[in-house]
Design a protein around this motif. Structure first.
Motif, PDB file in Angstrom:
ATOM      1  N   LYS A  44      -5.924   2.724  -0.561  1.00 57.77           N
ATOM      2  CA  LYS A  44      -7.195   3.008   0.080  1.00 57.77           C
ATOM      3  C   LYS A  44      -7.742   4.357  -0.354  1.00 57.77           C
ATOM      4  O   LYS A  44      -8.917   4.518  -0.586  1.00 57.77           O
ATOM      5  CB  LYS A  44      -6.988   2.990   1.580  1.00 57.77           C
ATOM      6  CG  LYS A  44      -6.694   1.591   2.067  1.00 57.77           C
ATOM      7  CD  LYS A  44      -5.702   1.593   3.192  1.00 57.77           C
ATOM      8  CE  LYS A  44      -5.256   0.169   3.450  1.00 57.77           C
ATOM      9  NZ  LYS A  44      -4.046   0.143   4.242  1.00 57.77           N
ATOM     10  N   LEU A  47       6.596   3.155   1.325  1.00 59.59           N
ATOM     11  CA  LEU A  47       7.158   3.466   2.639  1.00 59.59           C
ATOM     12  C   LEU A  47       8.681   3.566   2.631  1.00 59.59           C
ATOM     13  O   LEU A  47       9.291   3.785   3.669  1.00 59.59           O
ATOM     14  CB  LEU A  47       6.672   2.433   3.669  1.00 59.59           C
ATOM     15  CG  LEU A  47       5.158   2.524   3.880  1.00 59.59           C
ATOM     16  CD1 LEU A  47       4.630   1.335   4.649  1.00 59.59           C
ATOM     17  CD2 LEU A  47       4.799   3.820   4.593  1.00 59.59           C
ATOM     18  N   TYR A 104       2.166   7.369  12.743  1.00 60.25           N
ATOM     19  CA  TYR A 104       2.605   6.075  12.224  1.00 60.25           C
ATOM     20  C   TYR A 104       4.093   5.829  12.473  1.00 60.25           C
ATOM     21  O   TYR A 104       4.501   4.754  12.919  1.00 60.25           O
ATOM     22  CB  TYR A 104       2.282   6.013  10.717  1.00 60.25           C
ATOM     23  CG  TYR A 104       3.162   5.057   9.951  1.00 60.25           C
ATOM     24  CD1 TYR A 104       3.072   3.681  10.153  1.00 60.25           C
ATOM     25  CD2 TYR A 104       4.127   5.531   9.049  1.00 60.25           C
ATOM     26  CE1 TYR A 104       3.909   2.807   9.467  1.00 60.25           C
ATOM     27  CE2 TYR A 104       4.959   4.670   8.375  1.00 60.25           C
ATOM     28  CZ  TYR A 104       4.854   3.303   8.591  1.00 60.25           C
ATOM     29  OH  TYR A 104       5.694   2.448   7.940  1.00 60.25           O
ATOM     30  N   VAL A 111       5.229   2.491  14.556  1.00 55.88           N
ATOM     31  CA  VAL A 111       5.821   1.386  13.799  1.00 55.88           C
ATOM     32  C   VAL A 111       7.196   1.020  14.360  1.00 55.88           C
ATOM     33  O   VAL A 111       7.536  -0.163  14.501  1.00 55.88           O
ATOM     34  CB  VAL A 111       5.872   1.733  12.290  1.00 55.88           C
ATOM     35  CG1 VAL A 111       6.944   2.747  11.959  1.00 55.88           C
ATOM     36  CG2 VAL A 111       6.080   0.504  11.436  1.00 55.88           C
ATOM     37  N   ALA A 140       1.321  -5.356   8.591  1.00 62.63           N
ATOM     38  CA  ALA A 140       0.806  -4.314   9.479  1.00 62.63           C
ATOM     39  C   ALA A 140      -0.207  -3.416   8.758  1.00 62.63           C
ATOM     40  O   ALA A 140       0.080  -2.254   8.469  1.00 62.63           O
ATOM     41  CB  ALA A 140       1.976  -3.489  10.021  1.00 62.63           C
ATOM     42  N   PRO A 141      -1.388  -3.943   8.462  1.00 65.43           N
ATOM     43  CA  PRO A 141      -2.353  -3.132   7.709  1.00 65.43           C
ATOM     44  C   PRO A 141      -2.973  -2.006   8.546  1.00 65.43           C
ATOM     45  O   PRO A 141      -3.072  -2.112   9.764  1.00 65.43           O
ATOM     46  CB  PRO A 141      -3.427  -4.142   7.315  1.00 65.43           C
ATOM     47  CG  PRO A 141      -3.354  -5.209   8.360  1.00 65.43           C
ATOM     48  CD  PRO A 141      -1.906  -5.284   8.768  1.00 65.43           C
ATOM     49  N   THR A 142      -3.360  -0.955   7.869  1.00 65.57           N
ATOM     50  CA  THR A 142      -4.095   0.155   8.481  1.00 65.57           C
ATOM     51  C   THR A 142      -5.565  -0.006   8.087  1.00 65.57           C
ATOM     52  O   THR A 142      -5.850  -0.150   6.894  1.00 65.57           O
ATOM     53  CB  THR A 142      -3.561   1.499   7.933  1.00 65.57           C
ATOM     54  OG1 THR A 142      -2.164   1.574   8.222  1.00 65.57           O
ATOM     55  CG2 THR A 142      -4.268   2.682   8.560  1.00 65.57           C
ATOM     56  N   ARG A 152       7.478  -4.656   2.982  1.00 68.73           N
ATOM     57  CA  ARG A 152       6.286  -3.825   2.798  1.00 68.73           C
ATOM     58  C   ARG A 152       6.380  -3.099   1.466  1.00 68.73           C
ATOM     59  O   ARG A 152       7.345  -3.258   0.721  1.00 68.73           O
ATOM     60  CB  ARG A 152       6.175  -2.828   3.965  1.00 68.73           C
ATOM     61  CG  ARG A 152       7.368  -1.914   4.058  1.00 68.73           C
ATOM     62  CD  ARG A 152       7.322  -1.054   5.315  1.00 68.73           C
ATOM     63  NE  ARG A 152       8.498  -0.205   5.418  1.00 68.73           N
ATOM     64  CZ  ARG A 152       8.828   0.493   6.482  1.00 68.73           C
ATOM     65  NH1 ARG A 152       8.072   0.465   7.560  1.00 68.73           N
ATOM     66  NH2 ARG A 152       9.901   1.243   6.474  1.00 68.73           N
ATOM     67  N   GLU A 170      -2.730  -1.569  12.522  1.00 61.46           N
ATOM     68  CA  GLU A 170      -2.244  -0.216  12.809  1.00 61.46           C
ATOM     69  C   GLU A 170      -3.433   0.754  12.863  1.00 61.46           C
ATOM     70  O   GLU A 170      -3.647   1.576  11.974  1.00 61.46           O
ATOM     71  CB  GLU A 170      -1.173   0.181  11.787  1.00 61.46           C
ATOM     72  CG  GLU A 170       0.013  -0.802  11.864  1.00 61.46           C
ATOM     73  CD  GLU A 170       1.371  -0.227  11.516  1.00 61.46           C
ATOM     74  OE1 GLU A 170       1.470   0.535  10.547  1.00 61.46           O
ATOM     75  OE2 GLU A 170       2.341  -0.560  12.235  1.00 61.46           O
ATOM     76  N   ARG A 172       6.353  -9.425   9.721  1.00 62.34           N
ATOM     77  CA  ARG A 172       5.003  -8.999  10.121  1.00 62.34           C
ATOM     78  C   ARG A 172       4.280  -8.356   8.949  1.00 62.34           C
ATOM     79  O   ARG A 172       4.881  -7.861   7.988  1.00 62.34           O
ATOM     80  CB  ARG A 172       5.062  -8.077  11.324  1.00 62.34           C
ATOM     81  CG  ARG A 172       5.396  -6.579  11.227  1.00 62.34           C
ATOM     82  CD  ARG A 172       6.307  -6.089  10.200  1.00 62.34           C
ATOM     83  NE  ARG A 172       6.653  -4.689  10.302  1.00 62.34           N
ATOM     84  CZ  ARG A 172       6.234  -3.721   9.473  1.00 62.34           C
ATOM     85  NH1 ARG A 172       5.471  -3.985   8.451  1.00 62.34           N
ATOM     86  NH2 ARG A 172       6.616  -2.477   9.628  1.00 62.34           N
TER      87      ARG A 172
HETATM   88  N1  GLU Z   1       0.252   0.394   8.251  1.00 58.23           N
HETATM   89  C1  GLU Z   1       0.989   0.719   7.066  1.00 58.23           C
HETATM   90  C2  GLU Z   1       0.081   0.662   5.857  1.00 58.23           C
HETATM   91  O1  GLU Z   1      -0.920   0.003   5.846  1.00 58.23           O
HETATM   92  C3  GLU Z   1       2.141  -0.211   6.814  1.00 58.23           C
HETATM   93  C4  GLU Z   1       3.172  -0.111   7.868  1.00 58.23           C
HETATM   94  C5  GLU Z   1       4.450  -0.847   7.611  1.00 58.23           C
HETATM   95  O2  GLU Z   1       4.425  -1.915   6.984  1.00 58.23           O
HETATM   96  O3  GLU Z   1       5.473  -0.361   8.090  1.00 58.23           O
HETATM   97  O4  GLU Z   1       0.370   1.297   4.870  1.00 58.23           O
END
Ligand code: GLU
Length: 295
Positions: free
Chosen positions: A231, A194, A172, A176, A11-13, A190, A45, A9
Motif C-alpha cells: 500500500k 510479518l 497491530y 492480531v 486480515a487486510p488493513t 500471511r 484490521e 483467516r
Molecule cells: N493486517 C495486516 C496487513 O494487512 C495483516 C495481519 C496478519 O495477517 O497478521 O498487513
C-alpha cells in the motif's frame, strides 16, 4: 464439542486496496483452509482510522467477491473490539508487564527502532502516554511451515514495543494476537513481511495465556527495483475483470499446479480446483520474490 480442526483467516488493513501481493496472501490462506475443509474468516484490521483510505473497506470486499473468495460467517471489524483490547492493556499494566512511555519520536532517533528503555522505570501516569510492553531478555522462535525455523532475541533485536499509541489507537501486534485467539484461528497464513512480527506475537500470546497458532509466511512480492509491493508504494489495485488470469498468476507464484485451459473460466471454479490440488510444500521458501520473475 464440534471444533473445526482448521480455522484460517485473511486480515487486510484498509490503508489501501488489495494488490497482487495481497492476492497471493489471501489465496494461500484460503486454499490452505479449504484444502482440509477448514473455515476461512475475514477480519478487517481497521485500527488506524487516520491511515484508512476512504472506500478501501468496501473495495476490498468487492475485490474478494469478484475473485471468488467466500468467507465463513460475518466479517469482523477490529474497530468493534476496542473494549477487549483496553481490558488486556489494563491487565498488562496491572501486572507490571507494560508501562507508560512519554518519549518523543525525536528522543528515539538514532536507536534503530529498538527502544532504549528511558521510561521503563519512570512510573509515568497513563494519561497522554504510549503504552509499551516490557520484553523478555530471551529469544522467541517457531518453525514456519514454509520459511523454516525463525527466532528473534526480543531484548536485543526488538526492544520494548508499543501496544497502545499515545493517541489511544491500539497497535497491530496487540489486536492480531487477541483476535486470532478469540476467533479460534489455528493457522495464520500471511506475507513474509510479518515474519519478524511473529516473535512479538508469540511473546504476547504467552503473557496473555493464549494458544499459539501454526504459521505459514508466503514470499513477499517486490517490485523490480526492490520495493515491497504494498500500500505504501501505491501498487495498482487488482482489476475486477482480470480475476481468473491474476489468480492463475498467483497460483504459479505459490508454486501450485494450474488446470489446463483455465484462463477464461470462473474464479470460483478455479479456486475449487486449486483447493483440491493445494500442496503447501511447493511454496517457494523465499522471503521475497521479484514481480518481474513471475511467469
Ligand atoms: N493486517 C495486516 C496487513 O494487512 C495483516 C495481519 C496478519 O495477517 O497478521 O498487513
Amino acid at each position: 464439542m464440534n471444533t473445526p480442526a482448521y480455522i484460517g483467516r485473511f486480515a487486510p488493513t484498509p490503508s489501501g486496496y488489495l494488490h497482487f501481493g495481497s492476492l497471493v496472501a489471501a489465496l494461500a490462506s484460503y486454499l490452505d483452509a479449504r484444502a482440509v475443509n477448514g473455515r476461512w474468516l475475514l477480519r478487517m484490521e481497521d485500527l488506524d482510522p487516520p491511515r484508512e483510505v476512504p472506500g478501501a473497506q468496501s473495495a476490498i470486499l468487492n475485490t474478494l467477491e469478484r475473485y471468488g473468495f467466500a468467507w465463513d460467517g460475518e466479517m469482523v471489524r477490529q474497530s468493534s473490539r476496542h473494549a477487549e483490547y483496553a481490558a488486556q492493556v489494563d491487565n498488562l499494566l496491572e501486572r507490571g508487564l507494560a508501562y507508560a512511555c512519554v518519549c518523543s519520536r525525536k528522543q528515539l532517533e538514532g536507536y534503530q527502532g529498538i527502544y532504549p528503555g528511558f521510561c521503563r522505570e519512570a512510573g509515568h501516569p497513563r494519561a497522554n502516554a504510549a503504552i509499551r510492553l516490557r520484553v523478555a531478555e530471551q529469544s522467541y522462535g517457531f518453525t514456519d511451515r514454509v520459511q523454516g525455523p525463525y527466532s528473534q532475541h526480543l531484548g536485543r533485536e526488538v526492544g520494548d514495543f508499543v501496544i497502545q499509541r499515545r493517541d489511544g489507537l491500539y497497535a497491530y501486534q496487540l489486536g492480531v494476537v487477541i483476535d486470532d485467539a478469540w476467533q479460534g484461528v489455528t493457522d495464520v497464513v500471511r506475507g513474509a513481511d510479518l515474519l519478524d512480527s511473529t516473535p512479538r506475537q508469540l511473546y504476547l500470546q504467552q503473557l496473555l495465556g493464549l494458544p499459539q497458532p501454526r504459521y505459514l509466511h508466503v514470499p513477499l512480492i517486490i517490485q523490480p527495483d526492490g520495493h515491497k509491493l504494498g500500500k505504501s508504494y501505491r501498487s495498482p489495485p487488482l482489476p475486477a475483470d482480470q480475476a481468473t488470469p491474476l489468480l492463475i498468476r498467483a497460483l504459479r507464484t505459490l508454486g501450485q499446479p494450474v488446470p489446463e485451459g483455465a484462463t477464461y473460466g470462473q474464479p470460483q471454479e478455479l479456486l475449487h480446483w486449486a483447493s483440491q490440488h493445494w500442496c503447501s510444500d511447493l511454496i517457494p521458501n523465499q522471503r521475497t520474490l521479484a514481480e518481474a520473475q513471475l511467469r
